[in-house]
Design an enzyme around this catalytic site. Sequence first.
Site, PDB file in Angstrom:
ATOM      1  N   ASN A  25      -6.179  22.434  -5.791  1.00 52.21           N
ATOM      2  CA  ASN A  25      -5.455  23.655  -5.470  1.00 52.21           C
ATOM      3  C   ASN A  25      -6.388  24.645  -4.784  1.00 52.21           C
ATOM      4  O   ASN A  25      -7.595  24.632  -5.017  1.00 52.21           O
ATOM      5  CB  ASN A  25      -4.881  24.280  -6.741  1.00 52.21           C
ATOM      6  CG  ASN A  25      -3.950  23.321  -7.456  1.00 52.21           C
ATOM      7  OD1 ASN A  25      -3.396  22.425  -6.825  1.00 52.21           O
ATOM      8  ND2 ASN A  25      -3.795  23.487  -8.753  1.00 52.21           N
ATOM      9  N   VAL A  26      -5.804  25.513  -3.982  1.00 47.00           N
ATOM     10  CA  VAL A  26      -6.617  26.476  -3.241  1.00 47.00           C
ATOM     11  C   VAL A  26      -6.474  27.887  -3.819  1.00 47.00           C
ATOM     12  O   VAL A  26      -6.899  28.852  -3.217  1.00 47.00           O
ATOM     13  CB  VAL A  26      -6.242  26.451  -1.730  1.00 47.00           C
ATOM     14  CG1 VAL A  26      -6.675  25.135  -1.093  1.00 47.00           C
ATOM     15  CG2 VAL A  26      -4.740  26.688  -1.515  1.00 47.00           C
ATOM     16  N   HIS A  70     -10.429  21.206  -1.871  1.00 47.03           N
ATOM     17  CA  HIS A  70      -9.821  21.560  -0.580  1.00 47.03           C
ATOM     18  C   HIS A  70     -10.035  23.027  -0.213  1.00 47.03           C
ATOM     19  O   HIS A  70      -9.282  23.593   0.572  1.00 47.03           O
ATOM     20  CB  HIS A  70      -8.328  21.207  -0.594  1.00 47.03           C
ATOM     21  CG  HIS A  70      -8.103  19.743  -0.800  1.00 47.03           C
ATOM     22  ND1 HIS A  70      -6.995  19.221  -1.411  1.00 47.03           N
ATOM     23  CD2 HIS A  70      -8.882  18.677  -0.481  1.00 47.03           C
ATOM     24  CE1 HIS A  70      -7.106  17.898  -1.461  1.00 47.03           C
ATOM     25  NE2 HIS A  70      -8.240  17.554  -0.912  1.00 47.03           N
ATOM     26  N   CYS A  72     -19.287  30.542  13.960  1.00 41.82           N
ATOM     27  CA  CYS A  72     -20.604  30.915  13.419  1.00 41.82           C
ATOM     28  C   CYS A  72     -20.719  30.683  11.912  1.00 41.82           C
ATOM     29  O   CYS A  72     -21.790  30.864  11.341  1.00 41.82           O
ATOM     30  CB  CYS A  72     -20.948  32.357  13.769  1.00 41.82           C
ATOM     31  SG  CYS A  72     -20.062  33.594  12.775  1.00 41.82           S
ATOM     32  N   SER A 116       0.527  14.618  -7.837  1.00 41.51           N
ATOM     33  CA  SER A 116       1.252  13.395  -7.457  1.00 41.51           C
ATOM     34  C   SER A 116       0.260  12.329  -6.981  1.00 41.51           C
ATOM     35  O   SER A 116       0.596  11.157  -6.909  1.00 41.51           O
ATOM     36  CB  SER A 116       2.246  13.701  -6.333  1.00 41.51           C
ATOM     37  OG  SER A 116       1.537  14.044  -5.148  1.00 41.51           O
ATOM     38  N   ASN A 148       1.891  14.296 -16.207  1.00 44.21           N
ATOM     39  CA  ASN A 148       2.813  14.591 -15.101  1.00 44.21           C
ATOM     40  C   ASN A 148       4.216  14.111 -15.481  1.00 44.21           C
ATOM     41  O   ASN A 148       4.400  12.934 -15.794  1.00 44.21           O
ATOM     42  CB  ASN A 148       2.325  13.854 -13.844  1.00 44.21           C
ATOM     43  CG  ASN A 148       3.027  14.344 -12.582  1.00 44.21           C
ATOM     44  OD1 ASN A 148       4.231  14.585 -12.589  1.00 44.21           O
ATOM     45  ND2 ASN A 148       2.272  14.486 -11.514  1.00 44.21           N
ATOM     46  N   GLY A 190       6.571  13.582 -13.603  1.00 46.85           N
ATOM     47  CA  GLY A 190       7.169  12.793 -12.512  1.00 46.85           C
ATOM     48  C   GLY A 190       6.312  11.625 -12.072  1.00 46.85           C
ATOM     49  O   GLY A 190       5.338  11.261 -12.727  1.00 46.85           O
TER      50      GLY A 190
HETATM   51  P1  NAD Z   1       2.018  17.694  -5.337  1.00 45.22           P
HETATM   52  O1  NAD Z   1       2.975  18.819  -5.023  1.00 45.22           O
HETATM   53  O2  NAD Z   1       2.014  16.513  -4.449  1.00 45.22           O
HETATM   54  O3  NAD Z   1       2.264  17.186  -6.813  1.00 45.22           O
HETATM   55  C1  NAD Z   1       2.520  18.092  -7.863  1.00 45.22           C
HETATM   56  C2  NAD Z   1       2.853  17.286  -9.080  1.00 45.22           C
HETATM   57  O4  NAD Z   1       2.951  18.148 -10.206  1.00 45.22           O
HETATM   58  C3  NAD Z   1       4.186  16.524  -9.001  1.00 45.22           C
HETATM   59  O5  NAD Z   1       3.888  15.161  -9.171  1.00 45.22           O
HETATM   60  C4  NAD Z   1       5.000  17.077 -10.177  1.00 45.22           C
HETATM   61  O6  NAD Z   1       5.728  16.058 -10.832  1.00 45.22           O
HETATM   62  C5  NAD Z   1       3.912  17.617 -11.078  1.00 45.22           C
HETATM   63  N1  NAD Z   1       4.338  18.707 -11.967  1.00 45.22           N
HETATM   64  C6  NAD Z   1       5.283  19.660 -11.777  1.00 45.22           C
HETATM   65  N2  NAD Z   1       5.327  20.488 -12.824  1.00 45.22           N
HETATM   66  C7  NAD Z   1       4.393  20.073 -13.718  1.00 45.22           C
HETATM   67  C8  NAD Z   1       3.973  20.540 -14.996  1.00 45.22           C
HETATM   68  N3  NAD Z   1       4.489  21.619 -15.573  1.00 45.22           N
HETATM   69  N4  NAD Z   1       2.971  19.854 -15.609  1.00 45.22           N
HETATM   70  C9  NAD Z   1       2.408  18.761 -15.045  1.00 45.22           C
HETATM   71  N5  NAD Z   1       2.780  18.277 -13.835  1.00 45.22           N
HETATM   72  C10 NAD Z   1       3.745  18.937 -13.167  1.00 45.22           C
HETATM   73  O7  NAD Z   1       0.577  18.396  -5.394  1.00 45.22           O
HETATM   74  P2  NAD Z   1      -0.843  17.723  -5.328  1.00 45.22           P
HETATM   75  O8  NAD Z   1      -0.877  16.453  -6.078  1.00 45.22           O
HETATM   76  O9  NAD Z   1      -1.786  18.827  -5.648  1.00 45.22           O
HETATM   77  O10 NAD Z   1      -0.982  17.275  -3.843  1.00 45.22           O
HETATM   78  C11 NAD Z   1      -0.885  18.137  -2.778  1.00 45.22           C
HETATM   79  C12 NAD Z   1      -2.089  17.877  -1.908  1.00 45.22           C
HETATM   80  O11 NAD Z   1      -1.903  18.360  -0.612  1.00 45.22           O
HETATM   81  C13 NAD Z   1      -3.286  18.590  -2.430  1.00 45.22           C
HETATM   82  O12 NAD Z   1      -4.363  17.747  -2.249  1.00 45.22           O
HETATM   83  C14 NAD Z   1      -3.372  19.808  -1.572  1.00 45.22           C
HETATM   84  O13 NAD Z   1      -4.653  20.346  -1.510  1.00 45.22           O
HETATM   85  C15 NAD Z   1      -2.930  19.231  -0.281  1.00 45.22           C
HETATM   86  N6  NAD Z   1      -2.408  20.249   0.605  1.00 45.22           N
HETATM   87  C16 NAD Z   1      -3.229  21.022   1.286  1.00 45.22           C
HETATM   88  C17 NAD Z   1      -2.731  21.989   2.116  1.00 45.22           C
HETATM   89  C18 NAD Z   1      -3.597  22.882   2.863  1.00 45.22           C
HETATM   90  O14 NAD Z   1      -3.128  23.546   3.743  1.00 45.22           O
HETATM   91  N7  NAD Z   1      -4.846  22.939   2.519  1.00 45.22           N
HETATM   92  C19 NAD Z   1      -1.402  22.170   2.259  1.00 45.22           C
HETATM   93  C20 NAD Z   1      -0.567  21.359   1.555  1.00 45.22           C
HETATM   94  C21 NAD Z   1      -1.091  20.403   0.714  1.00 45.22           C
HETATM   95 ZN    ZN Z   2     -18.093  33.970  13.907  1.00 48.07          ZN
END
Ligand code: NAD
Ligand code: ZN
Length: 278
Positions: free
Chosen positions: A102-103, A119, A130, A220, A244, A246
């Site tokens: 997460n960011v 990330h 720079c 996920s 998870n 899901g």
């Molecule tokens: P995801 O949205 O793919 O998965 C989230 C998961 O959380 C789902 O499987 C869901 O079932 C589960 N969930 C929901 N509620 C829950 C709860 N209360 N307890 C436990 N689980 C729960 O998110 P992800 O796996 O973090 O993948 C997304 C990836 O995409 C990350 O690596 C992210 O950094 C990347 N991403 C990056 C950017 C960017 O711009 N940097 C943008 C979008 C995605």
């Molecule tokens: Zn600069």
Amino acid sequence: MSDHAEALLRLMQRHPRWVVLSGAGISAESGIPTYRDREGDWRAPEPVREQAFRSEYHTRQRYWARSYHGWPRVRDAVPGPAHHALAALEAQGRVALTISQNVDGLHQRAGSTRVVDLHGRVDSVRCLDCGDVTPRDAMQVRLAPQMSTAPLLDPTPRPDGDADIGAEHYENLDVPPCTACGGTVTPDVVFFGGSVPRERVRACLEAVENADGLLVVGSSLAVYSGFRFCRHAAKLDKPIVLVNPGWTRADDIATLKLPAEAGPLLTAVTRELAGEPA
Ligand code: NAD
Ligand code: ZN
């Protein structure tokens, strides 16, 4: 205590030191929705890609204008029960490292200190030319004079601080350049299609090697960047636990799949372990 909590408790008693890999699901309890739903399907149109951000001015206009409207909701989010439980497990000596996909920086705000932001972080801005790093709030101040109220086409917050607004609100935006060199600035995150710095990945792989197990919370694992740590743990025969409700990409290789919400489960286990030596 639920059966799921019992199962995790027993495994954590047997294996003292864990690496945690967290995903968007852990922040769902802080009001930041996930990227994918429980079936693993995208909730919103696919976010910005690294290549498009670097090469297209209009993609940067779009990104910064949407982020102007979406960032405050990520900035103001507070850690949820799962973030607090993981910080407590770290303090108990049971979590050697938290690898966050997460960011939003919520692990650190909950008190975790051993965190790798795989990330990056949306609360800082980096110059592509720079390397100068500045706070995201400073960018907000620089964007403000050009921004006006824009109705959100979709009111749901996005995990990366994106917000859905009409193109008419950004097609004339002058994107503020780097204050140090006049170059192009980017949020300090790894966009889709971008790559995680090699030494950051190496440090996380080593942490998995030195730990007794991998605990994946709220991811996920659809993105290989996170899934690779499960492959690594499986190769080393370390237990993999998935919290998870899901589908996840590692369901087939997990030692234990706990289809439960992270907050209540981790809170119960952490409380139980608090009285025991790690
Ligand atoms: P995801 O949205 O793919 O998965 C989230 C998961 O959380 C789902 O499987 C869901 O079932 C589960 N969930 C929901 N509620 C829950 C709860 N209360 N307890 C436990 N689980 C729960 O998110 P992800 O796996 O973090 O993948 C997304 C990836 O995409 C990350 O690596 C992210 O950094 C990347 N991403 C990056 C950017 C960017 O711009 N940097 C943008 C979008 C995605
Ligand atoms: Zn600069």
